[in-house]
Design an enzyme around this catalytic site. Structure first.
Site, PDB file in Angstrom:
ATOM      1  N   HIS A 267     -42.648 -10.912  78.748  1.00 11.48           N
ATOM      2  CA  HIS A 267     -44.134 -10.848  80.070  1.00 11.48           C
ATOM      3  C   HIS A 267     -43.213 -12.551  80.778  1.00 11.48           C
ATOM      4  CE1 HIS A 267     -46.788 -11.040  82.785  1.00 11.48           C
ATOM      5  NE2 HIS A 267     -48.156 -11.758  81.549  1.00 11.48           N
TER       6      HIS A 267
ATOM      7  N   GLN B 207     -45.621 -15.080  83.923  1.00  8.04           N
ATOM      8  CA  GLN B 207     -46.229 -15.440  82.661  1.00  8.04           C
ATOM      9  C   GLN B 207     -45.400 -17.201  82.362  1.00  8.04           C
ATOM     10  OE1 GLN B 207     -49.631 -15.483  82.058  1.00  8.04           O
ATOM     11  NE2 GLN B 207     -49.350 -17.888  81.313  1.00  8.04           N
TER      12      GLN B 207
ATOM     13  N   ARG C 272     -50.180 -18.780  88.118  1.00 10.42           N
ATOM     14  CA  ARG C 272     -49.682 -16.870  87.967  1.00 10.42           C
ATOM     15  C   ARG C 272     -49.325 -17.115  89.753  1.00 10.42           C
ATOM     16  NH1 ARG C 272     -49.980 -13.707  84.374  1.00 10.42           N
ATOM     17  NH2 ARG C 272     -49.035 -12.180  85.700  1.00 10.42           N
TER      18      ARG C 272
ATOM     19  N   ARG D 201     -46.795  -3.128  85.358  1.00 17.33           N
ATOM     20  CA  ARG D 201     -47.136  -3.649  84.388  1.00 17.33           C
ATOM     21  C   ARG D 201     -46.802  -2.000  83.472  1.00 17.33           C
ATOM     22  NH1 ARG D 201     -50.248  -7.975  82.390  1.00 17.33           N
ATOM     23  NH2 ARG D 201     -51.780  -7.512  81.011  1.00 17.33           N
TER      24      ARG D 201
ATOM     25  N   ASP E 168     -51.464 -17.531  71.473  1.00 15.60           N
ATOM     26  CA  ASP E 168     -51.817 -16.299  72.486  1.00 15.60           C
ATOM     27  C   ASP E 168     -52.893 -15.730  71.815  1.00 15.60           C
ATOM     28  OD1 ASP E 168     -52.214 -14.537  74.959  1.00 15.60           O
ATOM     29  OD2 ASP E 168     -50.628 -13.596  73.654  1.00 15.60           O
TER      30      ASP E 168
ATOM     31  N   CYS F 289     -51.867 -18.814  77.956  1.00 17.11           N
ATOM     32  CA  CYS F 289     -51.900 -17.649  79.124  1.00 17.11           C
ATOM     33  C   CYS F 289     -53.142 -16.941  79.195  1.00 17.11           C
ATOM     34  CB  CYS F 289     -50.732 -16.645  77.807  1.00 17.11           C
ATOM     35  SG  CYS F 289     -50.895 -15.282  77.739  1.00 17.11           S
TER      36      CYS F 289
END
Length: 308
Positions: free
Chosen positions: A134, A137, A294, A107, A225, A266
């Protein structure tokens, strides 16, 4: 060996197999304690390196727990532990880590770091997040939608707000899973044009609609988001709030979608900024199922990377 770097660079059949396996593994765990190991232990004797240049809650916990449930062990490394690219090159770090571990999740900030890690590693590398995309996700989001509403193919997904890295992976998924995608947000925060064009070339509708009410008309899924990053200075935060306020997901906006439309975020969320608490806690919201998924989606991704 297969890297999982982005949804648009992964074969659609492989993506479908991961979603189906994630759902099967989730179903198989029903009634078990959360800390229990899966009956199938494909990662037994394997070590997974989890590298975090960016801090994380969901990514760290879900990958750590997922690897352990599959019988593996994890080693969590922070950016300060490794100082990627400062001193030892990323390429040499990748070569060295490959001698110790069986799988690397990273990450990080720059996409170039991920790509260089994958180029020089001799073990699979998973994109846990970059500033650009991402994918883990969105695999969880597809799984969540299909759990609640059936196949996502042919559905209308609307993203409202900032065309950020999560948005980018949703656009990638539109082309690979065959759903239509509408972005609504200010022109200064549009997603990359190339992402939208790639989705169109794969036969789906991918459009920008500035009016959020028009955008959400007939939507099967509404997604947003956070408006600000933890790294944004205060001046940038204020500017973003001013730009994005018209794109807040509130009850009036959700009423323009289909009655059974789902809402996703998310997380982490700034409640009553990008979405109201009434929406986040409302009957159409699946944000906590999304967070749980996830774990299951990433277990399937790890298995796919290792061919197990």
């Amino acid at each position: 060996m297969s890297h999982f770097l982005d949804i648009n660079t992964t074969d659609p059949a492989a993506l479908r197999a991961m979603i189906d396996q994630a759902r099967a593994m989730k179903d198989a765990r029903r009634g078990q304690p959360k800390g229990a190991s899966d009956a199938d232990q494909p990662l037994a004797g394997r070590m997974v390196a989890l590298i975090f240049e960016k801090p994380s809650t969901r990514t760290r916990v879900s990958f750590d727990v997922g690897a352990r449930q599959l019988g593996g062990q994890t080693m969590v490394l922070s950016g300060s532990d490794m100082q990627l690219g400062h001193g030892e090159t990323i390429a040499d770090t990748a070569r060295v880590l490959s001698r110790y571990v069986d799988l690397i999740m990273i990450r990080t900030f720059e996409e170039a770091t991920l790509l260089e890690m994958a180029e020089y590693a001799s073990v699979p590398v998973i994109n846990g997040l970059t500033n650009r995309t991402h994918p883990c996700q969105i695999m969880a989001d597809v799984l969540t939608y299909e759990e609640h509403r059936g196949p996502i193919r042919g559905r209308k997904v609307v993203w409202t707000g900032d065309g950020n890295n999560v948005c980018a992976s949703f656009i990638h998924a539109a082309g690979q899973f065959g759903f239509d995608f509408t972005f609504t947000g200010p022109p200064t925060l549009d997603p990359e044009p190339g992402f939208m064009e790639e989705a169109r070339q794969k036969g789906v509708t991918a459009v920008i609609e500035r009016d959020p009410a028009k955008a959400v008309d007939g939507a099967d899924l509404v997604v947003t988001d956070t408006w600000v990053s933890m790294h944004d200075p205060q001046s940038a935060r204020e500017r973003r709030h001013n730009q994005l306020r018209p794109y807040q997901v509130n009850e009036a906006l959700m009423a323009r979608a289909k009655p059974d439309a789902l809402f996703m975020h998310c997380l982490p969320a700034h409640r009553d900024d990008e979405a109201t608490s009434a929406v986040m806690d409302g009957p159409n919201s699946v944000i906590f199922d999304e967070a749980e998924n996830r774990l299951h989606a990433q277990k399937a991704i790890m298995r796919w990377c290792l061919g197990i």
